[in-house]
Motif scaffolding. Structure first.
Motif: not given
Length: 254
Positions: A87-88, A91, A108
């Motif tokens: 999830s981290n 995103g 990113t």
């Protein structure tokens, strides 16, 4: 930066409690096993029966708790940790109980961010595992010395030697130490592999493949070793390791 880890409190605390309970049951069972050798079943039949019953209960309880930990508590906790990890990195919320300040990098791209998270995880894991192995080495050395003394001392009853051998070569003592040492080495290899891939800056496809391979090795190592890293040691080492991680990020520019 605020820090929160609801996953450890909600899931890993139960695993650690099960592990500690298993250890106490094992040592209690070992004491009861030795007690059966010194209590005369003819002169003290009631005491002998109580010891046997208590020993049987401890063995059954150890079996049930071990099974519950291996098949339910630990997989549940690891699943939640992986969901938070992905999830981290991507995103996307796969779990509502998200950590804060657990992963720290400014990347990113999902795969690169995943690699940085894995590098941070393996840094903490290998250092915590090393501290745990140092304690286990001392403990196993003491047990081994006592076992050798029992083995070499000619007046030692054979039953005592058998009981001591059963204790030392059990899942909770020697096997646990071997698994912990193996896990530490796997964590160290993961850290070295991911660190090198950040340094060498290979083509994107190669970077992605190496990252996914290292992540698989890290996760399978945890599953195979079935060792829960100490939260107490984590809290103790967290400030130093966080500072070290900041230094690594500066060097690798992540």
């Amino acid at each position: 930066m605020s820090r929160a880890d609801p996953i450890r409190k909600s899931y890993y605390d139960a695993v650690e409690l099960a592990d500690k309970t298993s250890d106490w049951l094992f040592y209690g069972g070992a004491v009861l096993s030795f007690a059966t050798l010194f209590v005369d079943s003819v002169r003290f039949p009631d005491a002998y029966s109580v010891i046997l019953i208590a020993f049987t209960v401890s063995v059954l309880a150890l079996f049930v708790i071990g099974l519950a930990s291996r098949l339910y508590l630990t997989p549940r906790a690891e699943d939640k940790r992986r969901q938070d990890f992905y999830s981290n990195a991507c995103g996307i919320d796969l779990i509502h109980q998200r950590t804060e300040g657990y992963y720290n990098n400014d990347l990113t791209d999902p795969i690169k961010k995943m690699a940085a998270q894995l590098l941070e995880n393996s840094l903490f894991s290998k250092t915590i595992a090393l501290r745990m192995t140092k304690r286990e080495r001392i403990k196993i050395s003491v047990y081994t010395i006592l076992w050798v003394v029992c083995l070499l001392y000619r007046r030692t009853d054979l039953g005592v030697v058998v009981a001591a051998s059963q204790a030392v070569f059990s899942e909770q003592v020697l096997a646990k130490w071997v698994r912990l040492e193996w896990l530490r080495m796997r964590f160290e290899k993961t850290f070295d592999d991911v660190y090198k891939v950040f340094q060498s800056k290979p083509p994107v496809n190669e970077f992605n493949v190496i990252t996914l391979d290292a992540l698989s090795m890290y996760e399978t190592a945890k599953a195979n070793a079935a060792i829960t890293l100490s939260s107490q040691i984590f809290e103790e080492l967290n400030p130093r390791l966080s500072a070290e991680w900041n230094d690594i990020k500066a060097v690798l520019k992540i």
